[in-house]
Design an enzyme around this catalytic site. Structure first.
Site, PDB file in Angstrom:
ATOM      1  N   GLY A  91      -6.140   3.713  -3.314  1.00  0.00           N
ATOM      2  CA  GLY A  91      -5.128   2.702  -2.995  1.00  0.00           C
ATOM      3  C   GLY A  91      -3.994   3.324  -2.204  1.00  0.00           C
ATOM      4  N   ASN A  92      -2.884   2.654  -2.176  1.00  0.00           N
ATOM      5  CA  ASN A  92      -1.709   3.216  -1.507  1.00  0.00           C
ATOM      6  C   ASN A  92      -0.443   2.721  -2.193  1.00  0.00           C
ATOM      7  OD1 ASN A  92      -0.855   0.675  -0.145  1.00  0.00           O
ATOM      8  ND2 ASN A  92      -2.864   0.919   0.824  1.00  0.00           N
ATOM      9  N   PHE A  93       0.717   3.172  -1.707  1.00  0.00           N
ATOM     10  CA  PHE A  93       1.976   2.911  -2.409  1.00  0.00           C
ATOM     11  C   PHE A  93       2.609   1.561  -2.068  1.00  0.00           C
ATOM     12  CE2 PHE A  93       2.048   7.679  -2.361  1.00  0.00           C
ATOM     13  CZ  PHE A  93       1.885   7.823  -3.736  1.00  0.00           C
TER      14      PHE A  93
END
Ligand code: CTP
Length: 404
Positions: free
Chosen positions: A209-211
């Site tokens: 995923g990412n932030f």
């Protein structure tokens, strides 16, 4: 009656100008508005709750609960009920607290939970008004999107003369009427927004995923809805909530799910704003069982996800508008312009991670909009909510041009 059935929450603070709030309520009610009044304790010293309750035809709210019977005055319900929160008069003290998120009375908790627009009519002595702390607080409140009804010059209660007098009730009501009669710019338009990250599962408990938090996309959806648009908000996993009834929220997890929904809804939309941080790659396979430790040189094979923006770019008709985002760390402009072309965008919103306060998780953003003719529009660092207004304004202009 120009304010028929509008719900106005009037916040009164402890200023001598509080006596004018009586006239204000009378004028609002005369225009057909339903008014509820919330007062600070000090405000009650300047004007009685009995006066205000009689004029507003509704009990006055001061405390978090009624000491007589323990009934809870829900600031959340008040915030939901109101179409407009008008704080008049607003003292320097209350504005300072509003600007800084202090919530030690019902007027302030209602402010923090209000989803509706907020208008503030300051009232104070001229030196208090001019103090840099007060002027800074006013700027902060404006950056939240609050509307300040500037005080006027004139004789003040202190005997001095200068800027600080609360605007006259008649003028305040005119501004309220003007506010409600503003034409919504996106009535009958349907707009798709993608937001948040995507999660690409590796095994039953892990993902790539990412932030991204989704804050920018959600702010855009809210601003579109405020302008009368119907919004399809396709969002990856996020903690954020949506209240506006014009927003249809579709929760997804993976880029594939986001793609399927984006394609499904796009043909019925006038525009799409792609603010999601879509994972560019996904694991070839999702393991059925949790992957155990102990392997040496463990590798996950990845394959590219579909570029959702580019796919919509292929489907786009001559009347539809497609907007992309670019979050760049280097060669920002060149990369952004490349994306306009490869994805067939009408304009792109560029964030540079080199700018302080821009990017994932912040409540602020510093954007540059670049259109398909490579013209650049630079904006200052501002709240994501206000940056969303700039993006929605640009979208409105481009939509109008394409559909004339
Ligand atoms: N985007 C998309 N689908 C993807 C990747 C990106 O819809 N699979 C959209 C984003 O929502 C954004 C724009 O394309 O509006 C640019 O995203 P960005 O991640 O900056 O660019 P990429 O195309 O992924 O290119 P790169 O990561 O190489 O910079």
């Amino acid at each position: 009656m120009k304010l028929q059935d509008k719900h106005i929450l009037l916040g009164i603070t402890g200023s001598i100008a509080a006596y004018k709030a009586a006239i204000l309520v009378r004028l609002l009610v005369k225009e057909g508005a339903q008014v509820k009044v919330v007062m600070t304790k000090l405000a009650k010293e300047f004007i009685t709750p009995l006066t205000m309750a009689t004029l507003s035809k509704s009990p006055i709210l001061v405390d978090f609960f009624d000491p007589e019977n323990g009934q809870w005055n829900s600031h959340v319900d008040l915030g939901m009920w109101a179409d407009l929160y008008l704080v008049a008069p607003a003292t320097a003290n209350t504005m300072g607290k509003m600007a800084n998120g202090i919530a030690d009375n019902l007027l302030l908790t209602s402010y923090l939970s209000a989803k509706c627009p907020v208008m503030i009519a300051p009232a104070m002595d001229l030196d208090m008004f001019q103090h840099p702390a007060n002027l800074r607080n006013i700027e902060v409140l404006k950056s939240y999107g609050n509307i300040i009804i500037e005080p006027v010059e004139g004789e003040l209660a202190s005997g001095l003369s200068g800027k600080g007098r609360m605007e006259e009730p008649e003028v305040i009501v005119e501004k309220v009427v003007e506010f409600f009669s503003q034409k919504k710019k996106l009535l009958n338009k349907t707009i798709l927004v993608t937001a948040g990250p995507t999660y690409e599962p590796i095994d039953p408990v892990r993902f790539i995923g990412n932030f991204s938090t989704g804050k920018m996309g959600f702010a855009i959806a809210e601003k579109l809805a405020e302008q009368g648009a119907n919004v399809f908000l396709i969002t990856g996993p996020t903690q954020l909530s949506t209240q506006n009834k014009s927003i249809t929220r579709v929760d997804v997890q993976t880029a594939d799910e986001m793609y399927e929904n984006a394609v499904k809804y796009f043909s019925s939309c006038d525009a799409a704003i792609m603010s999601a941080a879509v994972a560019d790659f996904k694991p070839v396979t999702k393991e059925d069982h949790k992957i155990k430790r102990g392997k040496e040189n463990f590798q996950i094979e990845l394959v590219p996800n579909k570029d959702i923006a580019a796919e919509l770019g292929k489907l786009k008709t001559s009347k539809q508008v497609l907007v992309g985002f670019a979050l760049e760390t280097n060669d920002e402009f060149l990369n952004a312009i490349k994306k306009i072309n490869t994805k067939n965008l009408d304009f792109i919103v560029l964030n540079s991670l080199n700018d302080k306060g821009a990017g994932f998780g912040f409540d602020t953003n510093k954007i540059t909009i670049i259109d398909s003719a490579e013209k650049q529009y630079q904006f200052n660092l501002k709240s994501k909510s206000n940056a969303a207004v700039d993006i929605v304004n640009m979208l409105t202009d481009v939509l109008q041009k394409k559909n004339n």
